[in-house]
Design a protein around this motif. Structure first.
Motif, PDB file in Angstrom:
ATOM      1  N   MET A   1      -0.326   2.945  -2.622  1.00 22.12           N
ATOM      2  CA  MET A   1       0.085   1.924  -3.786  1.00 22.12           C
ATOM      3  C   MET A   1       0.546   2.633  -5.025  1.00 22.12           C
ATOM      4  O   MET A   1      -0.268   3.528  -5.278  1.00 22.12           O
ATOM      5  N   VAL A   2       1.558   2.173  -5.591  1.00 22.42           N
ATOM      6  CA  VAL A   2       2.140   2.827  -6.790  1.00 22.42           C
ATOM      7  C   VAL A   2       1.377   2.042  -7.878  1.00 22.42           C
ATOM      8  O   VAL A   2       1.592   0.771  -7.968  1.00 22.42           O
ATOM      9  N   ARG A   3       0.832   2.923  -8.834  1.00 17.45           N
ATOM     10  CA  ARG A   3       0.043   2.312 -10.062  1.00 17.45           C
ATOM     11  C   ARG A   3       1.123   2.079 -11.062  1.00 17.45           C
ATOM     12  O   ARG A   3       2.040   2.637 -11.348  1.00 17.45           O
ATOM     13  N   ARG A  32      12.563  -2.524  -2.278  1.00 20.41           N
ATOM     14  CA  ARG A  32      11.610  -3.736  -1.909  1.00 20.41           C
ATOM     15  C   ARG A  32      11.289  -3.632  -0.620  1.00 20.41           C
ATOM     16  O   ARG A  32      10.105  -4.230  -0.265  1.00 20.41           O
ATOM     17  N   ARG A  33      12.060  -3.079   0.205  1.00 21.38           N
ATOM     18  CA  ARG A  33      11.754  -3.034   2.100  1.00 21.38           C
ATOM     19  C   ARG A  33      10.495  -1.981   2.162  1.00 21.38           C
ATOM     20  O   ARG A  33       9.868  -1.942   3.110  1.00 21.38           O
ATOM     21  N   ILE A  34      10.211  -1.353   1.358  1.00 19.24           N
ATOM     22  CA  ILE A  34       9.406  -0.051   1.349  1.00 19.24           C
ATOM     23  C   ILE A  34       7.831  -0.346   0.907  1.00 19.24           C
ATOM     24  O   ILE A  34       7.742  -0.708  -0.333  1.00 19.24           O
ATOM     25  N   LYS A  35       7.018  -0.900   1.678  1.00 21.31           N
ATOM     26  CA  LYS A  35       5.628  -1.502   1.330  1.00 21.31           C
ATOM     27  C   LYS A  35       5.084  -0.830   0.327  1.00 21.31           C
ATOM     28  O   LYS A  35       4.492  -1.355  -0.784  1.00 21.31           O
ATOM     29  N   LEU A  36       4.948   0.652   0.317  1.00 17.52           N
ATOM     30  CA  LEU A  36       4.158   1.423  -0.772  1.00 17.52           C
ATOM     31  C   LEU A  36       4.998   1.106  -2.346  1.00 17.52           C
ATOM     32  O   LEU A  36       4.256   1.218  -3.130  1.00 17.52           O
ATOM     33  N   LEU A  37       6.432   0.752  -2.339  1.00 17.48           N
ATOM     34  CA  LEU A  37       6.833   0.447  -3.597  1.00 17.48           C
ATOM     35  C   LEU A  37       7.254  -0.947  -3.846  1.00 17.48           C
ATOM     36  O   LEU A  37       7.620  -1.376  -4.863  1.00 17.48           O
TER      37      LEU A  37
END
Length: 88
Positions: A1-3, A32-37
């Motif tokens: 997850m990006v802090r 927005r399609r990238i879960k991590l971002l």
């Protein structure tokens, strides 16, 4: 997850000829399609700042969109508002 505050994406959402491959709208959709971002703050800027257009930018996933011409203080305030941990 990006802090929150670690990274802010600054994207132009103007459909400029200077951005022939991917504009800010498509870039935001891809981010927005990238879960991590999915929590990455995205701030766009545009000369087309009509209410209907602003609503579209927010619906596709931008956190905020500011009007051109960009003033440094407005940019700083905007980034800090969507990314409180960032000191820009």
């Amino acid at each position: 997850m990006v802090r929150q505050g670690i990274l802010t994406a600054l994207l132009s959402n103007s459909l400029s000829v200077q951005m022939p491959v991917m504009d800010g709208i498509e870039a935001t959709k891809q981010i927005r399609r990238i879960k991590l971002l999915e929590e990455l703050p995205v701030v766009g800027w545009t000369a087309d700042f009509r209410p209907a257009e602003l609503e579209k930018y927010l619906e596709i996933g931008m956190n905020l969109c500011i009007a051109k011409p960009i003033r440094f203080e407005n940019l700083r305030t905007s980034i800090n508002s969507v990314s409180p941990g960032c000191s820009f």
